[in-house]
Enzyme design. Structure first.
Site, PDB file in Angstrom:
ATOM      1  CB  THR A   1       8.403   5.763  -3.949  1.00 25.18           C
ATOM      2  OG1 THR A   1       7.413   5.980  -4.953  1.00 25.18           O
ATOM      3  CG2 THR A   1       8.392   4.285  -3.542  1.00 25.18           C
ATOM      4  CG  ASN A   2       3.397   7.379  -3.593  1.00 26.44           C
ATOM      5  OD1 ASN A   2       2.869   6.687  -4.451  1.00 26.44           O
ATOM      6  ND2 ASN A   2       3.872   8.597  -3.852  1.00 26.44           N
ATOM      7  CE1 TYR A   3       3.221   0.057   0.350  1.00 26.64           C
ATOM      8  CE2 TYR A   3       2.245   1.821   1.655  1.00 26.64           C
ATOM      9  CZ  TYR A   3       3.033   0.691   1.573  1.00 26.64           C
ATOM     10  OH  TYR A   3       3.638   0.192   2.682  1.00 26.64           O
TER      11      TYR A   3
END
Ligand code: C5P
Length: 221
Positions: free
Chosen positions: A29-31
């Site tokens: 995933t990402n932030y």
């Protein structure tokens, strides 16, 4: 502008980073926090619209009256957006969609290998906003661009490539803008070439500005 400029209009907003499964216990995933998408849902409701929020995060306060659809991966998000798009008046793609996902999702937890490094093949996810941009009729399509370099140049190229009506560009290297924080500093690009750079403000204020520009954009056409 009247307070209820969007009465009778229905918008889709996406929020959060997509989760791309690796195996039953792991994902990429990402932030992205989802805050910008939730703020946009709220700003749309404030203007009288109905909103479907398609989101990977559910730990934020859902604005009153918003219909919530939980998704995880980019493919799930694509399916949910596609289902709702034809009946909508617009789409705001505030979600941080993973560009790639693992080619194969392991059925069992992947074991540690005896030799490193290990490799994993990634394949491209569908570009949801570009797909909707290509098939839009009456809908206004708003894309985001998080950039770490050549912000405006890359953002303009993205607006065209995705056939969006508006693109919200933010420099995610700025400490007061982008992922996780409560403030943002964006430039709003219009497909006719106009651009407005906004000062640092809270995400809800940014969202209200974006929605005001959408309303202006929609009354122009
Ligand atoms: O190309 P890039 O990922 O920088 O574009 C960002 C914009 O495109 C955002 O609005 C994002 O929600 C959308 N996007 C998408 N599907 C993807 C990748 C990005 O809709 N696979």
């Amino acid at each position: 502008l009247t307070h209820h400029a969007l009465n009778g209009k229905h918008f889709i907003v996406t929020a959060g980073g997509t989760k791309e499964a690796i195996d039953p216990v792991r994902y990429i995933t990402n932030y992205s926090s989802g805050k910008m998408g939730y703020s946009l849902a709220q700003a749309l409701v404030e203007n009288g619209a109905t909103v479907t929020l398609i989101s990977t995060v559910d730990d934020l306060k859902l604005p009153f009256g918003v219909k919530y659809i939980a998704v995880s991966s980019a493919e799930e998000m694509r399916n949910a957006v596609e289902l709702a798009f034809d009946q909508s008046d617009g789409l705001i793609m505030a979600a941080a969609v993973a560009d790639y996902r693992p080619e194969n999702v392991a059925q069992q937890k992947i074991k540690k290998q005896t030799h490193d490094p290990m490799t994993m093949t990634l394949i491209q996810n569908p570009d949801i906003v570009a797909m909707m941009g290509a098939k839009k009729a009456k809908q206004i399509v708003v894309a985001f661009a998080a950039e770490t370099q050549d912000l405006l140049k890359n953002a303009k190229a993205k607006l065209l490539k995705k056939n969006a009506d508006m693109l919200i560009a933010n420099d995610v290297t700025a400490v007061d803008a982008g992922f996780g924080v409560d403030t943002n500093r964006v430039t709003i690009l219009q497909k006719d070439g106009d651009s407005i750079s906004l000062p640092v403000m809270s995400k809800i204020e940014v969202a209200r500005q974006i929605v005001e520009h959408m309303i202006i954009n929609m009354t122009k056409e």
